[in-house]
Design a protein around this motif. Structure first.
Motif, PDB file in Angstrom:
ATOM      1  N   TYR A 449      13.383  31.485  21.647  1.00 56.94           N
ATOM      2  CA  TYR A 449      13.988  32.778  21.990  1.00 56.94           C
ATOM      3  C   TYR A 449      15.475  32.771  21.638  1.00 56.94           C
ATOM      4  O   TYR A 449      16.347  32.899  22.498  1.00 56.94           O
ATOM      5  CB  TYR A 449      13.788  33.067  23.477  1.00 56.94           C
ATOM      6  CG  TYR A 449      12.339  33.214  23.863  1.00 56.94           C
ATOM      7  CD1 TYR A 449      11.642  34.402  23.618  1.00 56.94           C
ATOM      8  CD2 TYR A 449      11.655  32.165  24.462  1.00 56.94           C
ATOM      9  CE1 TYR A 449      10.315  34.529  23.966  1.00 56.94           C
ATOM     10  CE2 TYR A 449      10.321  32.284  24.821  1.00 56.94           C
ATOM     11  CZ  TYR A 449       9.659  33.475  24.564  1.00 56.94           C
ATOM     12  OH  TYR A 449       8.333  33.591  24.909  1.00 56.94           O
ATOM     13  N   ASP A 450      15.773  32.666  20.361  1.00 51.67           N
ATOM     14  CA  ASP A 450      17.161  32.513  19.941  1.00 51.67           C
ATOM     15  C   ASP A 450      17.959  33.807  20.052  1.00 51.67           C
ATOM     16  O   ASP A 450      19.157  33.791  20.335  1.00 51.67           O
ATOM     17  CB  ASP A 450      17.234  31.958  18.517  1.00 51.67           C
ATOM     18  CG  ASP A 450      16.434  32.768  17.517  1.00 51.67           C
ATOM     19  OD1 ASP A 450      15.667  33.662  17.938  1.00 51.67           O
ATOM     20  OD2 ASP A 450      16.554  32.498  16.310  1.00 51.67           O
ATOM     21  N   ARG A 451      17.331  34.952  19.857  1.00 51.40           N
ATOM     22  CA  ARG A 451      18.062  36.225  19.965  1.00 51.40           C
ATOM     23  C   ARG A 451      18.449  36.502  21.415  1.00 51.40           C
ATOM     24  O   ARG A 451      19.538  37.012  21.684  1.00 51.40           O
ATOM     25  CB  ARG A 451      17.211  37.362  19.421  1.00 51.40           C
ATOM     26  CG  ARG A 451      16.989  37.270  17.912  1.00 51.40           C
ATOM     27  CD  ARG A 451      16.158  38.420  17.394  1.00 51.40           C
ATOM     28  NE  ARG A 451      15.914  38.296  15.965  1.00 51.40           N
ATOM     29  CZ  ARG A 451      15.125  39.114  15.274  1.00 51.40           C
ATOM     30  NH1 ARG A 451      14.524  40.123  15.885  1.00 51.40           N
ATOM     31  NH2 ARG A 451      14.941  38.928  13.986  1.00 51.40           N
ATOM     32  N   ASN A 452      17.564  36.176  22.337  1.00 50.80           N
ATOM     33  CA  ASN A 452      17.915  36.332  23.746  1.00 50.80           C
ATOM     34  C   ASN A 452      19.056  35.397  24.120  1.00 50.80           C
ATOM     35  O   ASN A 452      19.957  35.763  24.886  1.00 50.80           O
ATOM     36  CB  ASN A 452      16.698  36.044  24.624  1.00 50.80           C
ATOM     37  CG  ASN A 452      15.574  37.026  24.369  1.00 50.80           C
ATOM     38  OD1 ASN A 452      14.803  36.841  23.438  1.00 50.80           O
ATOM     39  ND2 ASN A 452      15.482  38.059  25.172  1.00 50.80           N
ATOM     40  N   ALA A 453      19.011  34.180  23.587  1.00 53.44           N
ATOM     41  CA  ALA A 453      20.083  33.227  23.869  1.00 53.44           C
ATOM     42  C   ALA A 453      21.405  33.713  23.298  1.00 53.44           C
ATOM     43  O   ALA A 453      22.468  33.569  23.924  1.00 53.44           O
ATOM     44  CB  ALA A 453      19.727  31.858  23.294  1.00 53.44           C
ATOM     45  N   ALA A 454      21.365  34.309  22.108  1.00 49.09           N
ATOM     46  CA  ALA A 454      22.593  34.758  21.455  1.00 49.09           C
ATOM     47  C   ALA A 454      23.315  35.835  22.254  1.00 49.09           C
ATOM     48  O   ALA A 454      24.547  35.981  22.149  1.00 49.09           O
ATOM     49  CB  ALA A 454      22.272  35.281  20.053  1.00 49.09           C
ATOM     50  N   ALA A 455      22.585  36.572  23.077  1.00 43.33           N
ATOM     51  CA  ALA A 455      23.214  37.620  23.879  1.00 43.33           C
ATOM     52  C   ALA A 455      24.198  37.059  24.897  1.00 43.33           C
ATOM     53  O   ALA A 455      25.058  37.783  25.410  1.00 43.33           O
ATOM     54  CB  ALA A 455      22.136  38.439  24.598  1.00 43.33           C
ATOM     55  N   TRP A 456      24.103  35.771  25.181  1.00 45.12           N
ATOM     56  CA  TRP A 456      24.982  35.141  26.157  1.00 45.12           C
ATOM     57  C   TRP A 456      26.301  34.672  25.548  1.00 45.12           C
ATOM     58  O   TRP A 456      27.183  34.189  26.277  1.00 45.12           O
ATOM     59  CB  TRP A 456      24.274  33.941  26.801  1.00 45.12           C
ATOM     60  CG  TRP A 456      23.206  34.346  27.761  1.00 45.12           C
ATOM     61  CD1 TRP A 456      21.932  34.719  27.463  1.00 45.12           C
ATOM     62  CD2 TRP A 456      23.327  34.428  29.185  1.00 45.12           C
ATOM     63  NE1 TRP A 456      21.240  35.034  28.603  1.00 45.12           N
ATOM     64  CE2 TRP A 456      22.078  34.864  29.684  1.00 45.12           C
ATOM     65  CE3 TRP A 456      24.350  34.184  30.085  1.00 45.12           C
ATOM     66  CZ2 TRP A 456      21.839  35.050  31.048  1.00 45.12           C
ATOM     67  CZ3 TRP A 456      24.115  34.378  31.439  1.00 45.12           C
ATOM     68  CH2 TRP A 456      22.875  34.814  31.909  1.00 45.12           C
ATOM     69  N   ALA A 457      26.475  34.796  24.252  1.00 43.46           N
ATOM     70  CA  ALA A 457      27.675  34.276  23.591  1.00 43.46           C
ATOM     71  C   ALA A 457      28.979  34.766  24.218  1.00 43.46           C
ATOM     72  O   ALA A 457      29.905  33.962  24.448  1.00 43.46           O
ATOM     73  CB  ALA A 457      27.625  34.606  22.099  1.00 43.46           C
TER      74      ALA A 457
END
Length: 599
Positions: A449-457
């Motif tokens: 789930y890399d796109r969900n993780a990227a939202a935390w940047a």
């Protein structure tokens, strides 16, 4: 007897049931093949619309997806159906005769169940160096540091690959299936074996076929290979197999004769004969009941595993505990195994990549619904429910933290992150979480789930561990990735010899996400030599230059044997760089992020 027969029947179709129920997902000792020198020391799960995952990382497996059915052959009637009026040839008792129309016979020039349309690699992905590839497979032990490395290698080995002219297609299939078995991928191994018509199997493939059907607890699957096995393999195990197959055909006399002949030879331990008789008894051809006692048995072999699993013979806990990790994965993928045994083996399988996140959670949920589940399992499932459906993001995160902190051991700890992947992806960025939520991001990336993780940047401090995980795992580069940020990361690095920081630098450099000058400055500060040249590094980069993704995946796996703590940082650099060059950047990112999470 009814229970035995039912269990045997389940065993005969174990792969199909497992496919429906289970979605599978250094500096090492000198284990590399000759020519590599001495080192110094699958599609991603498709989530619901929300959360979302980038589809490129490969987390599924051919046997798990259910999208590719194992090639089947149908027994023909043995009397009176010859088109030309000639008598049918004699069939040895205990064997089966198959008649395949010419149009359905498969060529050895391309072997494997997965096509590009079903998640496989392109046919020419292995290149033309067949003997070289086979040598690497034989020298790779199957115990890989990286879960994502295993997922990628499984996908490569199960792809419909062109056979190089330097090797027999059946022999290459044998090496592919044998490596899959050592990886714990019993269903994928069986599918590769079944991609070759049984009468075209080489002696080596015949032996691997026996192991594949034992690993999937399917004694009947060995039957077509019995004549070749008796001619080229271990006569005694194949003689036992012929007895079992005769029993399955209703030929009690030949079945008993075959078993008696092996017993009188004294070449096989009596226990192995007895457990074969147990299978024979389940077919109705046995003349007496067989009691299985494990008193003097010191280890669990593939023969004992397959026969015991097919007939619901309970294996002592101490033998299962002492069994190699790949056999624990076989247990998880065998739906006829006792649920308690599957649950006990599941963390290892999930950490290795044999089970996907969804499959792991589904297994635990199913186990919790059996009569009187253990208190530990009930608590674990309750926390998982809260992690997925808690009222607030903070409640869900707290439940996940309890799961992560309650795990003991490296495999169990990472398996806990795998189990919460979908739940972690659903936590809103507004939730109250730790200042450095690296486990939350690591859990998301364990499931792709890399796109969900990227939202935390925007929520992360540059140089934190969570920032480092996302810097290599996000679909797009993060801003501010320079030597200073890596220095801040290294300041809080508690790993031995700053290995985590070196892995961060290796991942960023391999992905091309840091300026060369900044990378050189960080390398000097960390005393890291990412440009080191060995035969292994030259081999993987040469394969990348030839655009051979399957060969790159294979060589990468050979360089990740053992534990992450023993993987040289320059290995990770070349693995990430080579995968990126052959179009597997998503897998490269997941491997790099995994390294930062698990060290």
């Amino acid at each position: 007897m009814t229970k035995k027969l039912l269990t045997l029947t389940l065993g005969l179709s174990g792969s199909a049931i497992a496919a429906a129920l289970v979605l599978p997902a250094i500096a090492q000792e000198s284990l590399l093949p000759e020519g590599f020198g001495s080192p110094p020391e699958t599609p991603a799960p498709r989530p619901a619309p929300a959360p979302t995952a980038t589809p490129t990382p490969s987390q599924g497996t051919p046997p798990a997806s259910g999208s590719v059915a194992p090639p089947a052959v149908t027994p023909t009637v043995q009397a009176g159906d010859s088109d030309d009026g000639e008598d049918e040839e004699e069939v040895e008792p205990g064997t089966l005769k198959y008649d395949l129309p010419p149009g359905t016979r498969r060529k050895l020039t391309r072997v494997g169940p997965l096509t590009p349309d079903t998640g496989g690699l392109v046919p020419d992905a292995l290149g033309v160096r067949g003997q070289y590839a086979a040598a690497i497979m034989r020298h790779t032990n199957g115990n890989l540091a990286s879960r994502w490395g295993q997922i990628l290698l499984r996908r490569a080995l199960a792809s419909a690959l062109d056979t190089p002219s330097t090797i027999n297609g059946a022999d290459l299939a044998a090496d592919r299936a044998a490596l899959l078995l050592r990886m714990g991928e019993s269903i994928a191994a069986r599918m590769v074996v079944q991609s070759v018509d049984y009468d075209r199997a080489s002696p080596r493939l015949v032996q691997v076929a026996q192991q594949s059907y034992l690993a999937t607890a399917d004694p009947a699957g060995m039957c077509p290979y019995v004549p070749a096995g008796l001619a080229h393999g271990d006569e005694h195990t194949w003689r036992l197999a012929s007895g079992i197959c005769a029993g399955l055909s209703g030929e009690a006399g030949p079945a008993g004769w075959a078993i008696s002949r092996v017993r009188s030879s004294g070449r096989i331990k009596n226990f192995d004969v007895l457990i074969a008789e147990r299978v024979l008894g389940a077919t109705g051809a046995g003349r007496r009941s067989t009691t299985i006692e494990w008193t003097n048995v010191d280890r669990l072999t593939s023969w004992r595993f397959g026969m015991a699993t097919a007939t619901a013979v309970e294996v002592p806990a101490e033998l299962r505990a002492a069994a190699p990790d790949y056999m624990r994965s076989w247990t998880v993928l065998a739906p006829m195994s006792e649920m308690a045994d599957r649950v006990a083996a599941a963390p290892t399988a999930a950490a290795r990549g044999v089970l996907s996140s969804d499959a792991y959670v589904s297994l635990l949920s199913a186990a919790s619904e059996v009569a009187e589940p253990s208190a530990e399992l009930a608590d674990q499932v309750a926390l998982l429910r809260t992690a997925h459906a808690g009222e607030t993001g903070a409640d869900r995160y707290a439940a996940m933290e309890s799961l992560w902190s309650g795990a003991t051991g490296a495999a169990q700890s990472y398996a806990a992150l795998v189990a919460t992947a979908r739940a972690a992806a659903g936590v809103p960025t507004s939730a109250d979480v730790d200042d450095d939520p690296w486990q939350l991001l690591g859990s998301m990336l364990a499931g792709g789930y890399d796109r969900n993780a990227a939202a935390w940047a925007p929520k992360l401090a540059a140089g934190s561990r969570a920032w480092g995980v996302l810097a290599v795992g996000a679909p797009r580069p993060l801003g501010g990735t320079d030597a200073g940020a890596i220095g801040n990361f290294a300041g809080d690095d508690d790993s031995a010899d700053s290995l985590r920081s070196k892995f961060l630098l290796a991942g960023l450099s391999g992905l091309g996400r840091i300026d060369a000058g900044e990378a050189a400055s960080a390398a000097r500060s960390l005393n890291a030599d990412l440009g080191k040249q060995t035969r292994w590094t030259r081999a993987i980069m040469a394969a990348a230059e030839r655009r051979e993704p399957a060969m790159v995946a294979l060589i990468a796996a050979a360089g990740m044997q053992g534990e992450w703590a023993k993987v040289p940082p320059y290995h990770l650099y070349y693995i990430v760089r080579a995968l990126r060059e052959v179009g597997l950047e998503a897998e490269a990112r997941m491997i790099a992020a995994e390294a930062l999470v698990r060290v």
